[in-house]
Scaffold this motif. Structure first.
Motif, PDB file in Angstrom:
ATOM      1  N   ARG A  68       0.771  -1.322  -0.069  1.00 48.60           N
ATOM      2  CA  ARG A  68      -0.270   0.316  -0.090  1.00 48.60           C
ATOM      3  C   ARG A  68       0.918   1.134  -0.135  1.00 48.60           C
ATOM      4  N   THR A  69       0.261   2.281  -0.484  1.00 44.05           N
ATOM      5  CA  THR A  69       0.827   3.461  -0.700  1.00 44.05           C
ATOM      6  C   THR A  69       0.610   4.940  -0.498  1.00 44.05           C
ATOM      7  N   ASP A  70       0.475   6.140  -0.442  1.00 43.85           N
ATOM      8  CA  ASP A  70      -0.070   7.044  -0.047  1.00 43.85           C
ATOM      9  C   ASP A  70      -0.821   7.508  -1.622  1.00 43.85           C
ATOM     10  N   ASN A  71      -1.468   8.246  -1.569  1.00 42.10           N
ATOM     11  CA  ASN A  71      -1.814   8.570  -2.226  1.00 42.10           C
ATOM     12  C   ASN A  71      -1.659   9.906  -3.221  1.00 42.10           C
ATOM     13  N   LEU A  72      -0.893  10.504  -2.283  1.00 49.02           N
ATOM     14  CA  LEU A  72       0.065  10.992  -2.564  1.00 49.02           C
ATOM     15  C   LEU A  72       1.574  10.941  -3.205  1.00 49.02           C
ATOM     16  N   GLN A 119       2.413  12.646   9.146  1.00 52.24           N
ATOM     17  CA  GLN A 119       3.010  12.901  10.110  1.00 52.24           C
ATOM     18  C   GLN A 119       2.672  14.371  10.189  1.00 52.24           C
ATOM     19  N   ASP A 120       1.879  14.769   9.321  1.00 51.98           N
ATOM     20  CA  ASP A 120       1.604  16.645   9.252  1.00 51.98           C
ATOM     21  C   ASP A 120       0.478  16.508   9.690  1.00 51.98           C
ATOM     22  N   GLY A 121      -0.607  15.534  10.229  1.00 53.44           N
ATOM     23  CA  GLY A 121      -1.341  15.844  10.547  1.00 53.44           C
ATOM     24  C   GLY A 121      -3.018  15.635   9.895  1.00 53.44           C
ATOM     25  N   SER A 122      -2.269  15.415   8.265  1.00 59.13           N
ATOM     26  CA  SER A 122      -4.077  15.093   7.355  1.00 59.13           C
ATOM     27  C   SER A 122      -3.736  14.089   7.003  1.00 59.13           C
ATOM     28  N   ARG A 123      -4.918  13.622   6.543  1.00 57.83           N
ATOM     29  CA  ARG A 123      -5.712  12.329   6.378  1.00 57.83           C
ATOM     30  C   ARG A 123      -5.240  11.360   5.328  1.00 57.83           C
ATOM     31  N   ARG A 124      -4.641  10.345   5.041  1.00 55.79           N
ATOM     32  CA  ARG A 124      -3.888   9.432   3.963  1.00 55.79           C
ATOM     33  C   ARG A 124      -4.861   8.813   3.712  1.00 55.79           C
ATOM     34  N   ASP A 125      -5.311   8.370   1.677  1.00 56.83           N
ATOM     35  CA  ASP A 125      -5.836   7.886   1.334  1.00 56.83           C
ATOM     36  C   ASP A 125      -5.042   7.152   1.421  1.00 56.83           C
ATOM     37  N   SER A 126      -5.363   5.388   1.358  1.00 59.80           N
ATOM     38  CA  SER A 126      -4.156   4.376   0.687  1.00 59.80           C
ATOM     39  C   SER A 126      -4.413   3.622  -0.357  1.00 59.80           C
ATOM     40  N   LEU A 127      -3.479   3.664  -1.324  1.00 63.86           N
ATOM     41  CA  LEU A 127      -3.656   2.563  -2.493  1.00 63.86           C
ATOM     42  C   LEU A 127      -3.194   1.277  -2.495  1.00 63.86           C
ATOM     43  N   TYR A 128      -4.182   0.407  -2.898  1.00 63.45           N
ATOM     44  CA  TYR A 128      -3.801  -0.733  -2.172  1.00 63.45           C
ATOM     45  C   TYR A 128      -3.338  -1.538  -3.539  1.00 63.45           C
ATOM     46  N   TYR A 129      -2.595  -2.164  -3.398  1.00 66.08           N
ATOM     47  CA  TYR A 129      -1.674  -3.095  -5.571  1.00 66.08           C
ATOM     48  C   TYR A 129      -1.544  -4.635  -4.453  1.00 66.08           C
ATOM     49  N   SER A 130      -1.760  -5.652  -5.467  1.00 66.07           N
ATOM     50  CA  SER A 130      -1.537  -6.847  -4.609  1.00 66.07           C
ATOM     51  C   SER A 130      -0.468  -7.774  -6.309  1.00 66.07           C
ATOM     52  N   VAL A 131      -0.056  -8.820  -5.707  1.00 67.50           N
ATOM     53  CA  VAL A 131       0.288  -9.978  -7.161  1.00 67.50           C
ATOM     54  C   VAL A 131       0.050 -11.463  -5.721  1.00 67.50           C
ATOM     55  N   LEU A 132      -0.896 -11.885  -7.082  1.00 68.43           N
ATOM     56  CA  LEU A 132      -1.334 -13.168  -6.242  1.00 68.43           C
ATOM     57  C   LEU A 132      -0.598 -14.384  -7.032  1.00 68.43           C
ATOM     58  N   VAL A 189      -1.721  -5.365  -8.918  1.00 68.73           N
ATOM     59  CA  VAL A 189      -2.609  -4.964  -8.984  1.00 68.73           C
ATOM     60  C   VAL A 189      -3.625  -3.883  -8.136  1.00 68.73           C
ATOM     61  N   HIS A 190      -3.621  -3.186  -9.146  1.00 69.00           N
ATOM     62  CA  HIS A 190      -4.524  -1.656  -8.105  1.00 69.00           C
ATOM     63  C   HIS A 190      -5.768  -2.152  -7.683  1.00 69.00           C
ATOM     64  N   GLU A 191      -6.293  -3.362  -6.528  1.00 68.38           N
ATOM     65  CA  GLU A 191      -7.654  -3.050  -5.657  1.00 68.38           C
ATOM     66  C   GLU A 191      -8.387  -1.881  -5.721  1.00 68.38           C
ATOM     67  N   GLY A 192      -7.687  -1.040  -5.201  1.00 72.06           N
ATOM     68  CA  GLY A 192      -8.448  -0.333  -5.025  1.00 72.06           C
ATOM     69  C   GLY A 192      -7.839   0.280  -3.584  1.00 72.06           C
ATOM     70  N   THR A 193      -8.886   1.690  -2.850  1.00 70.90           N
ATOM     71  CA  THR A 193      -8.304   2.613  -2.346  1.00 70.90           C
ATOM     72  C   THR A 193      -9.102   2.683  -1.019  1.00 70.90           C
ATOM     73  N   LEU A 194      -8.578   2.760  -0.064  1.00 68.14           N
ATOM     74  CA  LEU A 194      -9.301   3.101   1.772  1.00 68.14           C
ATOM     75  C   LEU A 194      -8.830   4.546   2.232  1.00 68.14           C
ATOM     76  N   ARG A 195      -9.933   4.836   2.043  1.00 73.86           N
ATOM     77  CA  ARG A 195     -10.148   6.393   2.351  1.00 73.86           C
ATOM     78  C   ARG A 195      -9.598   7.070   3.677  1.00 73.86           C
ATOM     79  N   SER A 196      -8.916   8.027   3.434  1.00 72.94           N
ATOM     80  CA  SER A 196      -8.818   8.387   5.076  1.00 72.94           C
ATOM     81  C   SER A 196      -8.749   7.494   6.075  1.00 72.94           C
ATOM     82  N   HIS A 197      -7.223   6.685   5.671  1.00 75.27           N
ATOM     83  CA  HIS A 197      -7.003   5.561   6.065  1.00 75.27           C
ATOM     84  C   HIS A 197      -5.446   5.529   7.219  1.00 75.27           C
ATOM     85  N   MET A 198      -5.424   6.471   7.395  1.00 80.47           N
ATOM     86  CA  MET A 198      -3.986   6.637   7.951  1.00 80.47           C
ATOM     87  C   MET A 198      -4.176   7.999   8.317  1.00 80.47           C
TER      88      MET A 198
END
Length: 194
Positions: free
Chosen positions: A130-134, A160-173, A148-157
Motif C-alpha cells: 500500500r502507498t500514500d495516494n500522493l 505525520q503532518d496531521g492530514s488524512r491519507r488515502d491508502s492505495l492498495y496493490y497486490s500480486v497473487l 494490480v491496483h485493488e482500490g483505495t482505503l479513504r482517510s485510512h491513516m
C-alpha cells in the motif's frame, strides 16, 4: 521470526536487529526518505532502536536490514508484515533506503527476495503493498511491476503532518508471481549494470 538471510545479486536481506539502528538512523532520520512513512520519523539513535525493537517484537512481521553486497553496508530496511500463514497472505512495507541508493537495483531486488520468500518458501497466496495516494513514484513503480491496483482505503491513516491519507492498495497473487518475478529480475539486471 526466521533467522535466515535472503541472498540476491546486489543485496542480502538480514534479519533486522536493534544492532542495525546505528547504520539505519541516518536514512530513517532523513525527512525526504521518511516522507511517505506513516510512523513518526525517529529523531535520535535511541528512537531508532526503540522503533526497531517494536518492529522485531511483532510476531506478525519478518523484518530485514538490507545489506549491499559490494561493501557490506546496511543501506535500508524492508518487512513482511501482517503475516497470516493460515490465510496465506502478508503485506510488504516499512521499506526505506538511504537516499544515495535511490534509483539503484536495491529496492527492486529487495522486493524480488521478499516475494520469492513469501511465495516460494512460505507458500503464501497473496502479497499486498500500500502507498500514500500522493506518492506517485511508488504507484508508478508498482504498476510497472505488474501489481494490480485493488482500490483505495479513504482517510485510512494520519500523515505525520496531521492530514488524512488515502491508502492505495496493490497486490500480486501466486499465479501472477512468475510474471512479476521476471519483470523484477530484468529490472535488477538492468539497474545493476548501470
Amino acid at each position: 521470526m526466521s533467522n535466515d538471510s535472503l541472498l540476491g545479486r546486489t543485496v542480502r536481506l538480514l534479519p533486522l536487529a536493534v544492532g542495525h539502528a546505528e547504520a539505519l538512523f541516518p536514512s530513517a532520520s532523513d525527512p525526504e526518505v521518511w516522507r511517505w512513512m506513516p510512523r513518526p520519523r525517529p529523531g535520535s539513535l535511541i528512537e531508532t532502536r526503540e522503533m526497531i525493537s517494536q518492529m522485531v517484537a511483532d510476531r506478525t512481521r519478518r523484518c530485514f536490514a538490507v545489506q549491499r553486497l559490494t561493501d557490506k553496508a546496511v543501506i535500508g530496511s524492508t518487512s513482511l508484515y501482517e503475516l497470516d500463514l493460515a490465510e496465506g497472505r502478508a503485506e510488504i512495507g516499512a521499506t526505506w533506503f538511504d537516499r544515495s541508493c535511490w534509483g539503484g537495483p536495491y529496492n527492486a531486488e529487495s522486493k524480488l527476495l521478499l516475494l520469492a520468500h513469501a511465495f516460494d518458501d512460505l507458500g503464501l497466496a497473496r502479497i499486498a503493498l500500500r502507498t500514500d495516494n500522493l506518492n506517485i513514484r511508488s504507484q508508478q513503480a508498482m504498476t510497472r511491476l505488474g501489481l494490480v491496483h485493488e482500490g483505495t482505503l479513504r482517510s485510512h491513516m494520519v500523515r505525520q503532518d496531521g492530514s488524512r491519507r488515502d491508502s492505495l492498495y496493490y497486490s500480486v497473487l501466486v499465479d501472477e508471481w512468475p510474471s512479476v518475478r521476471d519483470k523484477l529480475v530484468t529490472r535488477v539486471a538492468a539497474k545493476a549494470t548501470v
